[in-house]
Design a protein around this motif. Sequence first.
Motif, mmCIF file in Angstrom:
data_model
loop_
_atom_site.group_PDB
_atom_site.id
_atom_site.type_symbol
_atom_site.label_atom_id
_atom_site.label_comp_id
_atom_site.label_asym_id
_atom_site.label_seq_id
_atom_site.Cartn_x
_atom_site.Cartn_y
_atom_site.Cartn_z
ATOM 1 N N GLY A 48 33.434 26.660 45.359
ATOM 2 C CA GLY A 48 34.771 26.179 45.015
ATOM 3 C C GLY A 48 35.604 27.193 44.275
ATOM 4 N N GLU A 49 36.099 26.820 43.114
ATOM 5 C CA GLU A 49 36.943 27.715 42.323
ATOM 6 C C GLU A 49 36.182 28.926 41.802
ATOM 7 O OE1 GLU A 49 40.346 27.789 41.513
ATOM 8 O OE2 GLU A 49 40.285 26.479 43.269
ATOM 9 N N ASN A 50 34.868 28.846 41.795
ATOM 10 C CA ASN A 50 34.060 29.987 41.358
ATOM 11 C C ASN A 50 33.677 30.895 42.520
ATOM 12 O OD1 ASN A 50 34.148 29.266 38.660
ATOM 13 N ND2 ASN A 50 32.301 28.015 38.788
ATOM 14 N N CYS A 51 34.408 30.781 43.592
ATOM 15 C CA CYS A 51 34.326 31.744 44.702
ATOM 16 C C CYS A 51 35.620 32.533 44.710
ATOM 17 C CB CYS A 51 34.142 31.018 46.036
ATOM 18 S SG CYS A 51 34.424 32.055 47.486
ATOM 19 N N LEU A 52 35.508 33.828 44.564
ATOM 20 C CA LEU A 52 36.691 34.688 44.540
ATOM 21 C C LEU A 52 36.677 35.620 45.747
ATOM 22 C CD1 LEU A 52 39.212 35.849 43.108
ATOM 23 C CD2 LEU A 52 37.667 37.422 41.916
ATOM 24 N N GLY A 53 37.727 35.564 46.532
ATOM 25 C CA GLY A 53 37.887 36.485 47.649
ATOM 26 C C GLY A 53 38.810 37.620 47.268
ATOM 27 N N LEU A 54 38.378 38.845 47.494
ATOM 28 C CA LEU A 54 39.217 39.999 47.203
ATOM 29 C C LEU A 54 39.721 40.597 48.508
ATOM 30 C CD1 LEU A 54 37.380 41.930 44.328
ATOM 31 C CD2 LEU A 54 39.186 40.208 44.170
ATOM 32 N N ILE A 55 41.033 40.685 48.639
ATOM 33 C CA ILE A 55 41.654 41.384 49.759
ATOM 34 C C ILE A 55 41.909 42.804 49.281
ATOM 35 C CG2 ILE A 55 43.639 41.443 51.321
ATOM 36 C CD1 ILE A 55 43.925 38.416 50.889
ATOM 37 N N LEU A 56 41.317 43.780 49.960
ATOM 38 C CA LEU A 56 41.270 45.151 49.442
ATOM 39 C C LEU A 56 41.868 46.135 50.449
ATOM 40 C CD1 LEU A 56 37.613 44.883 48.103
ATOM 41 C CD2 LEU A 56 39.721 44.679 46.756
ATOM 42 N N PRO A 57 43.179 46.125 50.618
ATOM 43 C CA PRO A 57 43.799 47.040 51.588
ATOM 44 C C PRO A 57 43.552 48.503 51.212
ATOM 45 C CG PRO A 57 45.357 45.374 50.814
ATOM 46 C CD PRO A 57 44.179 45.316 49.913
ATOM 47 N N CYS A 58 43.183 49.284 52.221
ATOM 48 C CA CYS A 58 42.981 50.713 52.018
ATOM 49 C C CYS A 58 43.405 51.388 53.316
ATOM 50 C CB CYS A 58 41.520 50.999 51.671
ATOM 51 S SG CYS A 58 41.205 52.692 51.133
ATOM 52 N N GLU A 59 44.670 51.699 53.419
ATOM 53 C CA GLU A 59 45.273 52.149 54.673
ATOM 54 C C GLU A 59 45.005 51.126 55.785
ATOM 55 O OE1 GLU A 59 44.001 56.144 55.583
ATOM 56 O OE2 GLU A 59 45.509 57.010 54.259
ATOM 57 N N SER A 60 44.977 49.865 55.412
ATOM 58 C CA SER A 60 44.653 48.802 56.354
ATOM 59 C C SER A 60 45.844 48.478 57.244
ATOM 60 C CB SER A 60 44.223 47.540 55.597
ATOM 61 O OG SER A 60 43.114 47.801 54.763
ATOM 62 N N SER A 61 45.538 47.934 58.422
ATOM 63 C CA SER A 61 46.600 47.560 59.351
ATOM 64 C C SER A 61 47.336 46.324 58.842
ATOM 65 C CB SER A 61 46.014 47.260 60.734
ATOM 66 O OG SER A 61 45.274 46.055 60.714
ATOM 67 N N VAL A 62 48.572 46.183 59.270
ATOM 68 C CA VAL A 62 49.361 45.008 58.912
ATOM 69 C C VAL A 62 48.683 43.751 59.433
ATOM 70 C CG1 VAL A 62 51.566 43.836 59.269
ATOM 71 C CG2 VAL A 62 51.519 46.300 58.836
ATOM 72 N N GLU A 63 48.103 43.835 60.637
ATOM 73 C CA GLU A 63 47.429 42.683 61.229
ATOM 74 C C GLU A 63 46.267 42.220 60.364
ATOM 75 O OE1 GLU A 63 46.017 41.572 65.665
ATOM 76 O OE2 GLU A 63 44.908 43.236 64.766
#
Length: 248
Positions: A48-63
């Motif tokens: 639940g709330e103790n699950c953290l997703g990190l989005i980590l762009p590194c020259e990543s595509s827009v898609e």
Amino acid sequence: MNVKAVAEYLVSWLRNEVEKAGAKGVVLGISGGIDSAVAAVLAQKAWGENCLGLILPCESSVEDRMHAQLLVDTFKINHRIVELTDVYRLLTTKFESYLKIEGVKGRLLRANIKPRLRMITLYYSAQARDYLVVGTSNKSEISIGYATKHGDSAVDLQLLGDLLKEEVYELAHYLGIPEEIINKPPSAGLWEGQTDEGEMGITYAELDTYLKTGEGRPEVVEIIQDMHRKSEHKRRMPPIAYIPAEYK
């Protein structure tokens, strides 16, 4: 595969493993691809709330960015965005000031910095919160070492590690992962236009068939066995040079 039973088992397994470790939750990277999408939804069901997703762009595509955002919005996953592009470029410039390699090897050297930077970010976040890092590699990829050592392979728990790629797709449909994520070609996003199958030289269907049956076209079997042999070091802890007793 009984997808309902598998999904419920993995949710229960993740709860138990984290509790056994005395941790308070989990963190994982969300790339916009199918494996991290399935892992993230299962992890959220477990914590639940103790699950953290990190989005980590590194020259990543827009898609990829859009699909990662689509996933966390669709499933209301607690998340943060940490932009790593500037750090990556600074590190690459510093490294290549004393050693620069061109061609295919140079491209791979630079590309492998990205998952290692993400690993550092995930562990920083996990340690700060007393969480564990959940990996998103599947059985097909692990079998041939299709991962960056001490990058995306450096995790505390491999939630999907006993699932073939085709089984990850089955779970994705069951969990309601958006079709945009399911239908796009699998890619580690290491460079523009890169795809998993293009880099491996075989398809996931061919790899899964071999892992299930031991059969395949001779050239496919040769590729798989060669990759498995060369990547054995990725599936083991570093060997220790045990000193014979008579030398001590």
